[in-house]
Enzyme design. Structure first.
Site, PDB file in Angstrom:
ATOM      1  N   TYR A 274       7.625  85.685 -78.895  1.00 12.21           N
ATOM      2  CA  TYR A 274       7.023  84.503 -79.521  1.00 12.21           C
ATOM      3  C   TYR A 274       7.600  84.284 -80.912  1.00 12.21           C
ATOM      4  O   TYR A 274       8.001  83.186 -81.271  1.00 12.21           O
ATOM      5  CB  TYR A 274       5.503  84.661 -79.591  1.00 12.21           C
ATOM      6  CG  TYR A 274       4.832  83.595 -80.418  1.00 12.21           C
ATOM      7  CD1 TYR A 274       4.635  82.315 -79.914  1.00 12.21           C
ATOM      8  CD2 TYR A 274       4.407  83.860 -81.723  1.00 12.21           C
ATOM      9  CE1 TYR A 274       4.029  81.330 -80.672  1.00 12.21           C
ATOM     10  CE2 TYR A 274       3.805  82.882 -82.486  1.00 12.21           C
ATOM     11  CZ  TYR A 274       3.611  81.623 -81.958  1.00 12.21           C
ATOM     12  OH  TYR A 274       3.031  80.648 -82.711  1.00 12.21           O
TER      13      TYR A 274
ATOM     14  N   HIS B 231       6.760  77.550 -92.506  1.00 11.84           N
ATOM     15  CA  HIS B 231       6.004  78.793 -92.412  1.00 11.84           C
ATOM     16  C   HIS B 231       6.917  79.977 -92.110  1.00 11.84           C
ATOM     17  O   HIS B 231       8.065  79.796 -91.730  1.00 11.84           O
ATOM     18  CB  HIS B 231       4.864  78.700 -91.393  1.00 11.84           C
ATOM     19  CG  HIS B 231       5.303  78.511 -89.975  1.00 11.84           C
ATOM     20  ND1 HIS B 231       5.776  77.313 -89.492  1.00 11.84           N
ATOM     21  CD2 HIS B 231       5.336  79.368 -88.941  1.00 11.84           C
ATOM     22  CE1 HIS B 231       6.058  77.437 -88.208  1.00 11.84           C
ATOM     23  NE2 HIS B 231       5.818  78.677 -87.848  1.00 11.84           N
TER      24      HIS B 231
ATOM     25  N   GLN C 155       9.832  80.993 -81.192  1.00 11.93           N
ATOM     26  CA  GLN C 155       8.839  79.967 -81.485  1.00 11.93           C
ATOM     27  C   GLN C 155       9.456  78.727 -82.095  1.00 11.93           C
ATOM     28  O   GLN C 155       9.060  77.625 -81.787  1.00 11.93           O
ATOM     29  CB  GLN C 155       7.757  80.542 -82.405  1.00 11.93           C
ATOM     30  CG  GLN C 155       6.511  79.720 -82.446  1.00 11.93           C
ATOM     31  CD  GLN C 155       6.275  79.043 -83.770  1.00 11.93           C
ATOM     32  OE1 GLN C 155       6.928  79.336 -84.748  1.00 11.93           O
ATOM     33  NE2 GLN C 155       5.363  78.116 -83.791  1.00 11.93           N
TER      34      GLN C 155
END
Length: 146
Positions: free
Chosen positions: A126, A61, A130
């Protein structure tokens, strides 16, 4: 990203956190494919007068934190990003097109988008960290698997 931006007749702060995935969430965004995706996202955002604040391309992603002028709609920006990058990927790597599951579509149909407001710094962290957290959790799970 904390400052307001100006165009000729508008002062704005339109920041978005966008996430999208390859078709079937295949872990294909690595190596040269990852580099091409990163370069093209930055180039296309610049072309659309958008400013990339953070970008993290992971194997399955993409996270993008971007400042978008009000004249650019998110759906058109995403159409441009996903469309142009898919075309370039299929031209650069013809083997990708031969896989029967692609069907001339590299990306999944949808995407996630959220406006960035007061939690801007938290979202920046984040997006930036991440991948490290995901790998840590994955390693932890593998220790308990038999």
């Amino acid at each position: 990203m904390g400052k307001y931006k100006k165009l000729s007749h508008v002062v704005y702060k339109c920041d978005y956190h966008i996430v999208w995935v390859p078709k079937y969430r295949l872990r294909i965004l690595k190596g040269a494919v990852k580099e091409l995706v990163e370069q093209d996202i930055r180039m296309l955002c610049e072309w659309k007068s958008c400013e990339v604040e953070e970008l993290n391309v992971q194997e399955d992603h993409v996270h993008l934190l971007v400042s978008v002028p009000p004249k650019v709609s998110i759906s058109k920006l995403m159409g441009t990003l996903k469309g142009k990058i898919a075309i370039k990927l299929f031209k650069s790597y013809p083997k990708l097109k031969k896989k029967p599951y692609w069907g001339n579509h590299f990306w999944s149909r949808g995407y996630f988008v959220s406006t960035v407001g007061l939690d801007e710094e938290m979202i920046k962290k984040y997006v930036k960290f991440q991948e490290k957290e995901e790998k840590r959790v994955e390693e932890q799970q593998q220790r308990f698997d038999f």
